[in-house]
Design a protein around this motif. Structure first.
Motif, PDB file in Angstrom:
ATOM      1  N   ASN A   1      35.206  76.357 -45.423  1.00  0.00           N
ATOM      2  CA  ASN A   1      35.259  77.802 -45.598  1.00  0.00           C
ATOM      3  C   ASN A   1      34.022  78.471 -45.005  1.00  0.00           C
ATOM      4  O   ASN A   1      34.098  79.534 -44.383  1.00  0.00           O
ATOM      5  CB  ASN A   1      35.372  78.137 -47.089  1.00  0.00           C
ATOM      6  CG  ASN A   1      35.575  79.611 -47.339  1.00  0.00           C
ATOM      7  OD1 ASN A   1      36.434  80.250 -46.738  1.00  0.00           O
ATOM      8  ND2 ASN A   1      34.782  80.171 -48.232  1.00  0.00           N
ATOM      9  N   ALA A   2      32.841  77.827 -45.182  1.00  0.00           N
ATOM     10  CA  ALA A   2      31.608  78.362 -44.619  1.00  0.00           C
ATOM     11  C   ALA A   2      31.577  78.176 -43.099  1.00  0.00           C
ATOM     12  O   ALA A   2      31.083  79.044 -42.365  1.00  0.00           O
ATOM     13  CB  ALA A   2      30.405  77.685 -45.263  1.00  0.00           C
ATOM     14  N   SER A   3      32.114  77.046 -42.616  1.00  0.00           N
ATOM     15  CA  SER A   3      32.095  76.763 -41.182  1.00  0.00           C
ATOM     16  C   SER A   3      32.906  77.774 -40.386  1.00  0.00           C
ATOM     17  O   SER A   3      32.533  78.146 -39.260  1.00  0.00           O
ATOM     18  CB  SER A   3      32.618  75.349 -40.915  1.00  0.00           C
ATOM     19  OG  SER A   3      31.778  74.387 -41.510  1.00  0.00           O
ATOM     20  N   THR A   4      34.015  78.223 -40.955  1.00  0.00           N
ATOM     21  CA  THR A   4      34.849  79.209 -40.264  1.00  0.00           C
ATOM     22  C   THR A   4      34.129  80.545 -40.104  1.00  0.00           C
ATOM     23  O   THR A   4      34.507  81.358 -39.271  1.00  0.00           O
ATOM     24  CB  THR A   4      36.165  79.430 -41.023  1.00  0.00           C
ATOM     25  OG1 THR A   4      35.882  79.823 -42.367  1.00  0.00           O
ATOM     26  CG2 THR A   4      37.008  78.158 -41.035  1.00  0.00           C
ATOM     27  N   SER A   5      33.093  80.745 -40.896  1.00  0.00           N
ATOM     28  CA  SER A   5      32.292  81.973 -40.781  1.00  0.00           C
ATOM     29  C   SER A   5      31.097  81.784 -39.848  1.00  0.00           C
ATOM     30  O   SER A   5      30.263  82.676 -39.717  1.00  0.00           O
ATOM     31  CB  SER A   5      31.798  82.414 -42.165  1.00  0.00           C
ATOM     32  OG  SER A   5      32.877  82.632 -43.054  1.00  0.00           O
ATOM     33  N   GLY A   6      31.011  80.602 -39.248  1.00  0.00           N
ATOM     34  CA  GLY A   6      29.930  80.334 -38.317  1.00  0.00           C
ATOM     35  C   GLY A   6      28.625  79.952 -38.980  1.00  0.00           C
ATOM     36  O   GLY A   6      27.559  80.038 -38.368  1.00  0.00           O
ATOM     37  N   VAL A   7      28.692  79.498 -40.230  1.00  0.00           N
ATOM     38  CA  VAL A   7      27.484  79.144 -40.973  1.00  0.00           C
ATOM     39  C   VAL A   7      27.226  77.640 -40.841  1.00  0.00           C
ATOM     40  O   VAL A   7      28.142  76.826 -40.959  1.00  0.00           O
ATOM     41  CB  VAL A   7      27.628  79.504 -42.464  1.00  0.00           C
ATOM     42  CG1 VAL A   7      26.387  79.080 -43.239  1.00  0.00           C
ATOM     43  CG2 VAL A   7      27.867  80.997 -42.623  1.00  0.00           C
TER      44      VAL A   7
ATOM     45  N   ASP B   1      34.723  79.823 -57.215  1.00  0.00           N
ATOM     46  CA  ASP B   1      35.845  79.572 -56.322  1.00  0.00           C
ATOM     47  C   ASP B   1      37.044  79.190 -57.171  1.00  0.00           C
ATOM     48  O   ASP B   1      36.972  78.281 -58.002  1.00  0.00           O
ATOM     49  CB  ASP B   1      35.479  78.446 -55.338  1.00  0.00           C
ATOM     50  CG  ASP B   1      36.680  77.981 -54.540  1.00  0.00           C
ATOM     51  OD1 ASP B   1      37.243  76.929 -54.890  1.00  0.00           O
ATOM     52  OD2 ASP B   1      37.049  78.692 -53.593  1.00  0.00           O
TER      53      ASP B   1
END
Length: 241
Positions: free
Chosen positions: A139-145, A211
């Motif tokens: 979920n964080a990776s999809t935000s570029g984090v 979550d």
């Protein structure tokens, strides 16, 4: 007056003995387990850290404090059988309560307490934690984090969650002991069933990150184990009045 003073001295002496025993067991387990914290940390890292994520330490004392916390958690686990014995044993001797717990049943309870705790830890480590840690990471990776976790926060969370689920899985045994000893009535558990459901969901929200999926993965097993507890109490002859 003298008799009262002597009784209080005897009680105080017994409490000191129990306290010394707790301290000795905790210190011994802590000292031994502290020596094995490095491989434990390494196994948790390899088993739960998502691919692409990194662990870092952000303060000089962070790793040593982590090792102390892990060893302390293991020490507390070692105290559980003693706590169970010292809480239930006086009830067996108290004739004012209709005790239906034999020594053999208490021995079996100790065995099942360990087995249920290990099962709870295994559920958390092999099923729950990998699923929602990876979910949060993706979920964080999809935000570029880029995921860079503090080693203390990450490993502490894994150890704490595993320990909590080990305790949660003790629920059927705990409620069975309470009902068989007459402390809690079966009908009271049924009466407050809905309240327990709400408590389980709130506990899931407190234990896990904010979550909904993580909260469900904690709250639902709590509810399932409460229902399993009721089923066990019903068929093991607990106090149903």
């Amino acid at each position: 007056m003298t008799s009262y003073t002597e009784d209080m001295n005897i009680i105080a002496a017994e409490m000191r003995k129990k306290l010394y025993l707790f301290i000795i067991v905790l210190f011994t387990t802590f000292s031994v387990s502290f020596q094995f914290t490095n491989p434990l940390i390494r196994n948790i890292k390899e088993g739960l850290l998502p691919e692409g994520a990194k662990l870092v330490y952000v303060s000089p004392l962070e790793v040593i404090l982590l090792k102390i916390k892990i060893a302390l958690v293991i020490g507390l686990f070692a105290l559980l059988p003693l706590v169970l014995f010292f809480v239930i044993s006086p009830l067996i001797k108290n004739r004012n309560i209709q005790i239906q717990i034999s020594k053999r049943w208490l021995t079996m309870s100790a065995f099942f307490a360990i087995a249920l705790f290990v099962t709870g830890v295994a559920y958390a480590y092999y099923i729950m934690l990998p699923l929602f840690i990876n979910y949060l990471y993706l979920n964080a990776s999809t935000s570029g984090v880029i995921a860079t976790y503090s080693i203390f926060s990450f490993i502490s969370f894994a150890v704490q969650a595993s320990f909590i689920f080990g305790i949660v899985f003790e629920t059927p045994l705990f409620l069975t002991l309470l009902t068989r000893s007459g402390i809690v009535q079966y009908k009271v558990l049924l009466e407050y069933r809905k309240h327990v459901y709400v408590f389980c969901l709130i506990a899931g929200a407190i234990i896990t990150p904010p979550d909904i999926i993580s909260q469900i993965m904690v709250g639902i097993p709590l509810i399932i184990f409460f229902e399993l507890s009721l089923l066990i109490v019903r068929y093991t002859g607990g106090n149903r009045n």
